[in-house]
Design an enzyme around this catalytic site. Structure first.
Site, short mmCIF file in Angstrom:
data_model
loop_
_atom_site.label_atom_id
_atom_site.label_comp_id
_atom_site.label_asym_id
_atom_site.label_seq_id
_atom_site.Cartn_x
_atom_site.Cartn_y
_atom_site.Cartn_z
N SER A 91 0.80 -1.22 0.00
CA SER A 91 0.00 0.00 0.00
C SER A 91 0.83 1.28 0.00
CB SER A 91 -0.98 -0.01 1.17
OG SER A 91 -0.33 -0.31 2.37
N LYS A 122 -12.14 -0.22 -0.75
CA LYS A 122 -11.23 0.48 -1.68
C LYS A 122 -11.87 0.54 -3.07
CE LYS A 122 -7.70 0.53 1.52
NZ LYS A 122 -6.90 -0.29 2.42
N HIS A 173 -5.69 -3.69 -2.15
CA HIS A 173 -5.46 -2.79 -3.28
C HIS A 173 -5.43 -3.52 -4.62
CE1 HIS A 173 -4.76 0.84 -0.91
NE2 HIS A 173 -4.13 0.06 -0.04
C1 PLP Z 1 -6.95 -0.60 3.82
C2 PLP Z 1 -6.29 -1.89 4.07
C3 PLP Z 1 -6.80 -2.78 5.02
C4 PLP Z 1 -7.96 -2.43 5.92
O1 PLP Z 1 -9.17 -2.44 5.25
P1 PLP Z 1 -10.40 -1.60 5.84
O2 PLP Z 1 -11.58 -2.21 5.20
O3 PLP Z 1 -10.17 -0.19 5.45
O4 PLP Z 1 -10.38 -1.80 7.33
C5 PLP Z 1 -6.18 -4.00 5.15
N1 PLP Z 1 -5.10 -4.33 4.41
C6 PLP Z 1 -4.57 -3.48 3.51
C7 PLP Z 1 -3.37 -3.90 2.71
C8 PLP Z 1 -5.14 -2.23 3.31
O5 PLP Z 1 -4.60 -1.40 2.42
#
Ligand code: PLP
Length: 390
Positions: free
Chosen positions: A177, A236, A205
């Site tokens: 990320s 996302k 992602h």
């Molecule tokens: C954003 C993210 C999460 C968490 O997801 P949410 O639904 O926002 O709690 C977990 N792992 C990664 C790699 C992320 O980028």
């Protein structure tokens, strides 16, 4: 309570204090903050689905039929038709037998990892895995090893020296990320097989962005049968809220009975599930969303390289610009903000010391004009902040 103000003071002095912006518009390529419009280059809403008319329609219909709240945990009386429908949709999307939905991705990671391994087991992570994975590993009580970022040889070394463990779990982001690069999944899967370890991937992602049908990096590498545990988020590219795990039916039933962040929390509002179902359908049926996203990514990367920016090893719509010094990164981010562009500075402890960066994300709906404006301001950044490059 003096330690609280002392600690805040310390955070401020080190330049790491974080403040919240207040957005007064819907999520899109432009955001309104304090009455001013900003070009948004920091959203995970890659495909614009957070504010898509068909998603909104699905939510309205669901609210009409089911009301808003779910009223209880999934295991009590909160398990509604739309939760089940969403899990079915995710299983088809991910090419797996079954799926389980959690209220967030964070909760999916902590609940899943801490259910799969415990004291006396081994969990192995890439150095740059997401915080929610790290927290899940700590919570599990299992022995916890970290290998250098994407270093397959080191991963194999750790596994070769770990024959005493009967249960071994490798966990990795598929798209990292903060760097925007991809995990070497085919190699990880091969080594896991050889060393009898389970593989869990976090497609936060990757989902909606990679793969022919938008299924993610696992689909991109054609590995859905070989990755045991596919985790991801609906917050996302899917533009909604919730976390999920897909795998075989036994795994999913096991998590329903073991994962505390599933058992001891209220179910998502059903209309949130309706939004996710509608968005996943849009992802599957509209490859053009992905085409325009990737066209934007390619265009921007090409131009950034011409401007001599270091985009690290980005292979995704997450494009970092390496700055180095934390304070300088913040200064550049503030300069961009003044020019009407939102790109956050990412500093330690989120990234290693001296690797502070701007972290840009591109959306399918950004127009060529949006990108040109960004590049214009970034060339000023080059002149004002980075004389060594020019
Ligand atoms: C954003 C993210 C999460 C968490 O997801 P949410 O639904 O926002 O709690 C977990 N792992 C990664 C790699 C992320 O980028």
């Amino acid at each position: 309570m003096k330690y609280i103000s002392d600690e805040l003071e310390k955070i401020k002095k080190s330049g790491l204090y974080r403040k919240l912006n207040i957005v007064g518009s819907a999520q899109g390529t432009h955001l309104e903050i304090n009455g001013k419009t900003y070009l948004n280059f920091c959203s995970n809403n890659y495909l614009g689905l957070a504010n898509n008319p068909l998603v909104i329609k699905a939510v309205k219909d669901a609210v009409e039929k089911y009301g808003w709240g779910a009223g209880a945990s999934r295991l009590v009386s909160g398990n509604m038709k739309l939760h089940e429908a969403l899990e079915g949709e995710i299983s088809r999307f991910k090419g797996k037998e079954a799926s389980i939905v959690f209220p967030t991705g964070y909760m999916a990671n902590i609940g899943t990892i801490s259910s799969l391994v415990s004291k006396g087991d081994l969990v192995i992570c890439d150095k740059l895995n997401h915080a929610s994975i790290i927290d899940g590993c700590r919570l599990s009580g299992a022995d916890f090893r970290v290998y250098p970022h994407c270093d397959i040889e080191k991963l194999e070394n750790v596994l070769m020296k770990s024959t005493k463990y009967s249960r071994k779990l490798i966990v990795t982001d598929t798209v990292f990320s903060m760097d925007g690069d991809l995990a070497p999944l085919p190699d990880i899967v091969r080594i896991a097989r050889k060393c009898n370890a389970m593989v869990m991937v976090d497609e936060a992602h990757g989902t909606g962005v990679f793969g022919k049908r938008g299924g993610g990096v696992v689909e991109h590498f054609n590995l859905s049968e070989k990755v045991n545990i596919i985790m991801g988020t609906l917050s996302k590219a899917v533009g909604s809220l919730g976390g999920y795990v897909s795998g075989d039916a036994d795994l999913i039933n096991y998590l329903r009975n073991k994962a505390r962040s599933f058992m001891y929390t209220t179910a998502l509002p059903p209309a949130v599930c309706a939004a996710s179902i509608a968005a996943i359908k849009l992802i599957r049926e509209n490859p053009s969303l992905r085409t325009s996203l990737w066209n934007n990514v390619r265009y921007l990367k090409e131009k950034l390289e011409l401007l001599n920016f270091n985009v690290i090893s980005s292979e995704s719509p997450i494009i970092p610009i390496l700055i180095g010094d934390a304070k300088k990164a913040v200064d550049v981010s503030k300069f961009l903000y003044k020019k009407g562009i939102l790109i956050p500075a990412i500093r330690p402890p989120t990234v290693p010391a001296k690797s502070s960066r701007l972290r840009m994300t591109v959306m399918s709906a950004h127009t060529r004009k949006d990108l040109e404006r960004l590049l214009e301001v970034l060339s000023d950044v080059q002149n004002l902040f980075m004389p060594e490059f020019t």
